[in-house]
Design a protein around this motif. Structure first.
Motif, short mmCIF file in Angstrom:
data_model
loop_
_atom_site.label_atom_id
_atom_site.label_comp_id
_atom_site.label_asym_id
_atom_site.label_seq_id
_atom_site.Cartn_x
_atom_site.Cartn_y
_atom_site.Cartn_z
N TYR A 170 0.83 -1.20 0.00
CA TYR A 170 0.00 0.00 0.00
C TYR A 170 0.87 1.26 0.00
O TYR A 170 2.02 1.24 0.47
N VAL A 171 0.28 2.34 -0.50
CA VAL A 171 0.97 3.63 -0.58
C VAL A 171 0.02 4.74 -0.13
O VAL A 171 -1.17 4.73 -0.47
N LEU A 172 0.56 5.69 0.62
CA LEU A 172 -0.10 6.97 0.88
C LEU A 172 0.75 8.06 0.26
O LEU A 172 1.97 8.12 0.51
N VAL A 173 0.15 8.91 -0.56
CA VAL A 173 0.80 10.12 -1.05
C VAL A 173 0.03 11.29 -0.46
O VAL A 173 -1.16 11.47 -0.73
N LEU A 174 0.72 12.09 0.34
CA LEU A 174 0.08 13.18 1.08
C LEU A 174 0.71 14.50 0.67
O LEU A 174 1.93 14.69 0.80
N LEU A 175 -0.11 15.42 0.16
CA LEU A 175 0.43 16.72 -0.21
C LEU A 175 0.70 17.55 1.05
O LEU A 175 -0.17 17.69 1.91
N ILE A 176 1.90 18.09 1.12
CA ILE A 176 2.28 18.98 2.22
C ILE A 176 2.11 20.43 1.80
O ILE A 176 1.52 21.24 2.52
N ASP A 177 2.60 20.75 0.60
CA ASP A 177 2.50 22.14 0.13
C ASP A 177 2.76 22.15 -1.37
O ASP A 177 3.49 21.30 -1.90
N ARG A 178 2.13 23.07 -2.08
CA ARG A 178 2.51 23.37 -3.46
C ARG A 178 2.48 24.88 -3.63
O ARG A 178 1.54 25.55 -3.18
N HIS A 179 3.52 25.39 -4.28
CA HIS A 179 3.66 26.85 -4.39
C HIS A 179 4.06 27.21 -5.82
O HIS A 179 5.07 26.70 -6.34
#
Length: 244
Positions: A170-179
């Motif tokens: 399994y994988v989790l991809v979690l966005l922290i920030d995009r600028h």
């Protein structure tokens, strides 16, 4: 009667069983995380992406990509324990660009590894995916902090290996920030290459939950919206594999 959080988790489990993946809005992920612990240190946790190290294994695009890495061990319950620093390895079956070699990345810093935010995320992953695989008694968890930058004339490549599987459960991809970036669209594919879905992580804590044993995933290149200003896409990737 189920609580709202329990209902959300049940719906996500059903989606993973049916489709092999799910996009989860950041507001929903935050609520699920905060059912476990208040994320009082989130700002410090997110700021740690300013202190990553260049990816020395990507000579052609490494100047646009930085990261840190850590490994944890988890039982089906109880404490999740950080393991001694070790290389990241993928076979060429899963990574035809960089597979077959041991890659030593700079370690996740101790205060990040011990933060409430990270521990909450790891416990969520262990418990959420553990409910999908109740026969797994222990998990090998790998953690990647990634920053992908886009520079004038140099799009950033979140997945330079292309559409792929990670070779885990399994994988989790979690966005922290995009600028100051555009694109960075996640695509999900069947084994025969058919696109099963796509979405773009745009807000903090937007997440992709992925059954890596069933589907492939990739992310399109990111470009600077204003080429004259700094731009980046920060994500946390957590992978879980049944421990041997």
């Amino acid at each position: 009667m189920q609580t709202p959080a329990e209902s959300t988790l049940s719906a996500l489990h059903e989606t993973l069983r049916r489709d092999g993946f799910s996009f989860v809005a950041g507001s929903v992920m935050r609520e699920l995380f905060e059912q476990r612990h208040a994320l009082d240190d989130w700002a410090r946790f997110a700021a740690s992406w300013d202190d990553l190290a260049p990816d020395a294994y990507l000579a052609s695009v490494g100047h646009n990509r930085s990261r840190r890495y850590a490994v944890f061990a988890a039982g089906s319950s109880g404490e999740i324990v950080r393991q001694p620093h070790q290389p990241h390895y993928q076979s060429r079956d899963y990574n035809n660009l960089q597979g077959g070699i041991e890659r030593w990345f700079e370690p996740v810093l101790p205060d990040v590894a011990g933060s409430y935010s990270l521990r909450t995320i790891l416990e969520f992953c262990r418990d959420f995916y553990g409910d999908l695989s109740p026969d797994v008694a222990a998990w090998h968890i790998e953690l990647h902090q990634f920053r992908i930058e886009a520079r004038p004339g140099q799009p950033g490549q979140p997945t330079p290996e292309g559409v792929h599987r990670d070779g885990v459960n399994y994988v989790l991809v979690l966005l922290i920030d995009r600028h100051n970036i555009v694109s960075g669209t996640t695509t999900i594919h069947a084994a025969d290459g058919r696109e099963l879905g796509s979405f773009t992580l745009t807000h903090a804590m937007d997440a992709a939950l992925v059954d890596d044993s069933r589907v492939f995933h990739g992310v399109t290149a990111v470009e600077a919206q204003d080429p004259g200003q700094p731009s980046h896409r920060d994500v946390l990737v957590v992978t879980l594999r049944a421990a041997a």
